[in-house]
Design an enzyme around this catalytic site. Structure first.
Site, mmCIF file in Angstrom:
data_model
loop_
_atom_site.group_PDB
_atom_site.id
_atom_site.type_symbol
_atom_site.label_atom_id
_atom_site.label_comp_id
_atom_site.label_asym_id
_atom_site.label_seq_id
_atom_site.Cartn_x
_atom_site.Cartn_y
_atom_site.Cartn_z
ATOM 1 N N VAL A 259 43.293 37.777 41.409
ATOM 2 C CA VAL A 259 44.274 38.252 42.390
ATOM 3 C C VAL A 259 43.556 38.820 43.598
ATOM 4 O O VAL A 259 42.529 39.473 43.474
ATOM 5 C CB VAL A 259 45.183 39.331 41.755
ATOM 6 C CG1 VAL A 259 46.196 39.834 42.767
ATOM 7 C CG2 VAL A 259 45.895 38.774 40.523
ATOM 8 N N GLY A 260 44.105 38.589 44.794
ATOM 9 C CA GLY A 260 43.580 39.221 45.988
ATOM 10 C C GLY A 260 43.284 38.244 47.110
ATOM 11 O O GLY A 260 43.534 37.038 46.997
ATOM 12 N N ASN A 261 42.748 38.793 48.195
ATOM 13 C CA ASN A 261 42.505 37.985 49.393
ATOM 14 C C ASN A 261 41.443 36.908 49.175
ATOM 15 O O ASN A 261 41.552 35.803 49.708
ATOM 16 C CB ASN A 261 42.095 38.891 50.557
ATOM 17 C CG ASN A 261 43.285 39.618 51.157
ATOM 18 O OD1 ASN A 261 44.396 39.104 51.152
ATOM 19 N ND2 ASN A 261 43.059 40.822 51.649
ATOM 20 N N GLU A 284 46.690 33.585 34.740
ATOM 21 C CA GLU A 284 47.532 34.723 34.368
ATOM 22 C C GLU A 284 48.496 35.116 35.487
ATOM 23 O O GLU A 284 49.539 35.707 35.217
ATOM 24 C CB GLU A 284 46.661 35.920 33.993
ATOM 25 C CG GLU A 284 45.673 36.318 35.071
ATOM 26 C CD GLU A 284 44.698 37.376 34.618
ATOM 27 O OE1 GLU A 284 44.908 37.989 33.557
ATOM 28 O OE2 GLU A 284 43.704 37.591 35.333
ATOM 29 N N GLY A 378 42.248 40.383 33.083
ATOM 30 C CA GLY A 378 42.023 39.185 32.282
ATOM 31 C C GLY A 378 40.698 38.520 32.543
ATOM 32 O O GLY A 378 40.423 37.442 31.995
#
Length: 497
Positions: A259-261, A284, A378
Site C-alpha cells: 500500500v502507498g505511493n 491483500e 502482510g
C-alpha cells in the site's frame, strides 16, 4: 427472525471494560463507522468518573479514525492486534498507553481460533445486507470476521446504506479446518472461487442492527513524486528484464503489491508497459490504480481482502459494478495472505521497507529501531513464500539527513533469507546467489545514495573477518549520528578501525 434496530449509543451500553471486540474490515473498508465512536464517548464519561474503561480490539488489519483514532484519543484501547496505522494510536503504543502485538496477518485468525488470545465478547460487522436467517453480505473489506463472528458471544451489525446489495457474489468466504484436520486450500488460480458469497452467523447472537450511511473515507493518494516514479520505473524494468531472460513464465505470474505511493507508482508503470503480458493479482489490498488497470484490461482479475479505494473511486466502482463484478474477489485475510496459496501460485511480491541494511535485512516497522510505525502487515506472508521477493524504499529521507540503506538494520522484520531484490530510486540490487559481502557491495553500489556510499564502504572496510563482517560497536553508528547530531552523514567509522 426479526432483529432489533438500535442506536450506536444503545449498542455501546452493552460493551464493558475489558471486553474483546472482533471487527470486520481490512484497512478502512469494511470497518464499523459509528458504534466504536459511541464506545469512545462512553469511555470518556467513565474516565471522568474515575473508572477504568478500555477494550481489546482485534481486526483484519488497520482500521480508520472511526475506530483506532477516536478510541485512542479517549485512551480506550487496552490491547490491539494485528496491525494499525493511525497516528493517535501510534502515540499510545509508543508511550505504552496501549498494548500492541504485531502479527503476520495470515496468522491472526487461526491463532484466535486456537484460543491463544481468549474469548471474543462482541463481533461488530459492517454489512450491505442481512437476512432473517443470519446471512450477512459484507462490505468492501473482509479481514478476519469469518473467524471472529462465529466465536463471538454476541454480534452487532452496522447496516451501511451506501453499500449496494449488488456486491453479492464478490465475496468468497472460506474458513480452513484447524489442525490436525486441515486440508489443502483448493485455490489453483487467483480467480478460483472456493467459498460462500455471504457470512453465515447464528441469528440469535445478533443483539441489534445500527443503520449507517457512509463511505469508507479513504483519501486519494497524492501523485507519485520523482523518487516514487524512479522506484516504480526500476521495479518494472527489473520485471521486464526477468521476463526477457525467461525467468518469469511467458504467461506471467500473479502480483502482490503493498500500500502507498510507491506501490501506486509501480502499478502505474505496469499499466503503461507494452512488453509484459496482461496479469492477475493475488494480493491483500487493491488501490485506486488497480481499478483503472482492470478497466483497461491490463489486470484481468484481482483476488484481494480489501478494496481500499478513495471515496471518489469507490463511487465509480459502485456505479459500474456490473463491469467489475466478475473481476474482483474478496477473501478472508487468512486466505488472501495464505503462505500455501502464495507459494503454489508463484506470486511476485512487491513490498516497501523503512530501511534495509547492506547485508539484505529489512526493517518494515520501527523508526530508529524503537518507535513503532504501523506494523509488519502482510509483507512477511508474501515475501517469505513468493516466487520473487522485492523490497523497495527511497535511498534517503529528510533531504539526506537519513540514509535508508544502513550498516545494520535497527530492527529486522525480514531477514536476508527472505529478500531477493532490493530497489531504491538509485537502482536495483539482485541479492540472489550472493554471500553477505557480495550483497553489501551490490547494495552499496546500486541502492545507496551517492552521498552515503563512501561511509558504507568505510564500515565494510573495518570488518574483522567472518562470513558477515559485522562490527558490533559500529553497527549502529548511522543511527547514533542521527540521534545525537541530527544527520547520518556525521557518522564516523575511523574511531572503530
Amino acid at each position: 427472525m426479526a432483529f432489533n434496530f438500535i442506536s450506536a449509543q444503545e449498542a455501546a451500553e452493552h460493551i464493558k471494560n475489558g471486553d474483546t471486540l472482533g471487527l470486520s474490515g481490512f484497512t478502512a473498508p469494511g470497518n464499523p463507522k459509528i458504534i466504536l465512536e459511541a464506545v469512545a464517548e462512553k469511555a470518556a464519561k467513565e474516565h471522568e468518573q474515575g473508572r477504568e474503561f478500555k477494550v481489546n480490539i482485534f481486526t483484519g488489519a488497520s482500521t480508520n479514525d472511526h475506530v483506532d483514532g477516536v478510541l485512542a484519543r479517549n485512551n480506550a484501547i487496552n490491547m490491539r492486534a494485528p496491525y494499525q496505522n493511525t497516528p493517535d494510536l501510534r502515540k499510545r503504543i509508543n508511550s505504552h498507553d496501549a498494548h500492541y502485538f504485531d502479527r503476520h496477518l495470515s496468522e491472526m485468525a487461526q491463532e484466535v481460533r486456537y484460543g491463544f488470545y481468549g474469548d471474543i465478547d462482541y463481533a461488530i460487522i459492517e454489512a450491505a445486507d442481512v437476512s432473517d436467517s443470519g446471512e450477512i453480505l459484507l462490505g468492501c473489506g473482509v479481514g478476519n470476521i469469518p473467524t471472529y463472528a462465529p466465536m463471538a458471544k454476541k454480534i452487532f451489525i452496522e447496516l451501511n446504506e451506501e453499500l449496494p446489495k449488488s456486491l453479492y457474489g464478490m465475496h468468497d468466504i472460506y474458513k480452513p479446518l484447524d489442525p490436525p484436520r486441515r486440508r489443502e486450500i483448493p485455490i489453483y488460480a487467483p480467480n478460483d472461487r472456493i467459498g460462500a458469497p455471504t457470512l453465515k452467523v447464528d441469528p440469535s447472537k445478533i443483539v441489534g442492527i445500527v443503520r449507517t450511511k457512509a463511505f469508507d473515507g479513504v483519501k486519494p493518494f497524492t501523485q507519485p513524486d520523482e523518487v516514487s516514479k524512479r522506484i516504480g520505473a526500476n521495479v518494472v524494468n527489473f520485471l521486464v528484464s526477468e521476463y526477457r531472460k525467461g525467468r518469469i513464465p511467458k504467461e506471467f505470474l500473479p502480483l502482490q503489491s503493498g500500500v502507498g505511493n510507491v506501490a501506486n507508482a509501480v502499478l502505474n508503470y505496469l499499466g503503461e508497459d507494452k512488453e509484459l503480458p496482461n496479469f492477475m493479482m493475488y494480493t491483500e489490498v487493491v488501490q485506486d490504480s488497480v481499478l483503472e488497470l482492470l478497466r483497461l484490461g491490463k489486470c484481468t482479475f484481482a483476488s484481494t481482502c480489501s478494496m481500499t479505494f478513495s471515496d471518489q473511486v469507490e463511487s465509480q466502482l459502485f456505479a459500474d459494478l456490473d463491469f467489475f463484478h466478475d473481476k474482483i474477489l474478496l477473501r478472508p485475510a487468512e486466505i488472501s495472505n495464505n503462505p500455501e496459496v502464495i507459494r503454489r501460485l508463484g506470486v511476485i511480491a512487491m513490498n516497501t521497507a523503512l530501511e534495509a541494511d547492506i547485508f539484505g535485512n529489512v526493517n518494515s516497522t520501527h523508526v530508529l529501531g524503537t518507535r513503532m510505525m504501523n506494523g509488519i502487515g502482510g509483507s512477511g506472508d508474501f515475501c517469505r513464500n513468493s516466487y520473487i521477493s522485492i523490497f523497495s524504499c527511497p535511498s534517503i529521507t529528510k533531504e539526506g539527513l537519513i540514509s535508508n540503506i544502513v550498516p545494520q538494520a535497527s530492527h529486522v522484520d525480514h531477514s536476508e533469507h527472505s529478500v531477493d531484490i532490493l530497489i531504491t530510486d538509485q537502482g536495483i540490487a539482485d541479492l540472489r546467489g550472493k554471500d553477505p559481502v557480495q550483497r553489501a557491495r551490490e547494495i552499496i553500489d546500486n541502492c545507496a545514495h551517492p552521498m552515503y556510499r563512501e561511509l558504507l564502504n568505510d564500515y565494510l572496510k573495518i570488518g574483522r573477518g567472518g562470513q558477515t563482517p559485522l562490527v558490533t560497536d559500529a553497527a549502529f553508528e548511522f543511527h547514533r549520528a542521527f540521534s545525537n547530531l541530527g544527520d547520518m552523514q556525521k557518522a564516523d567509522f575511523s574511531k572503530f578501525a
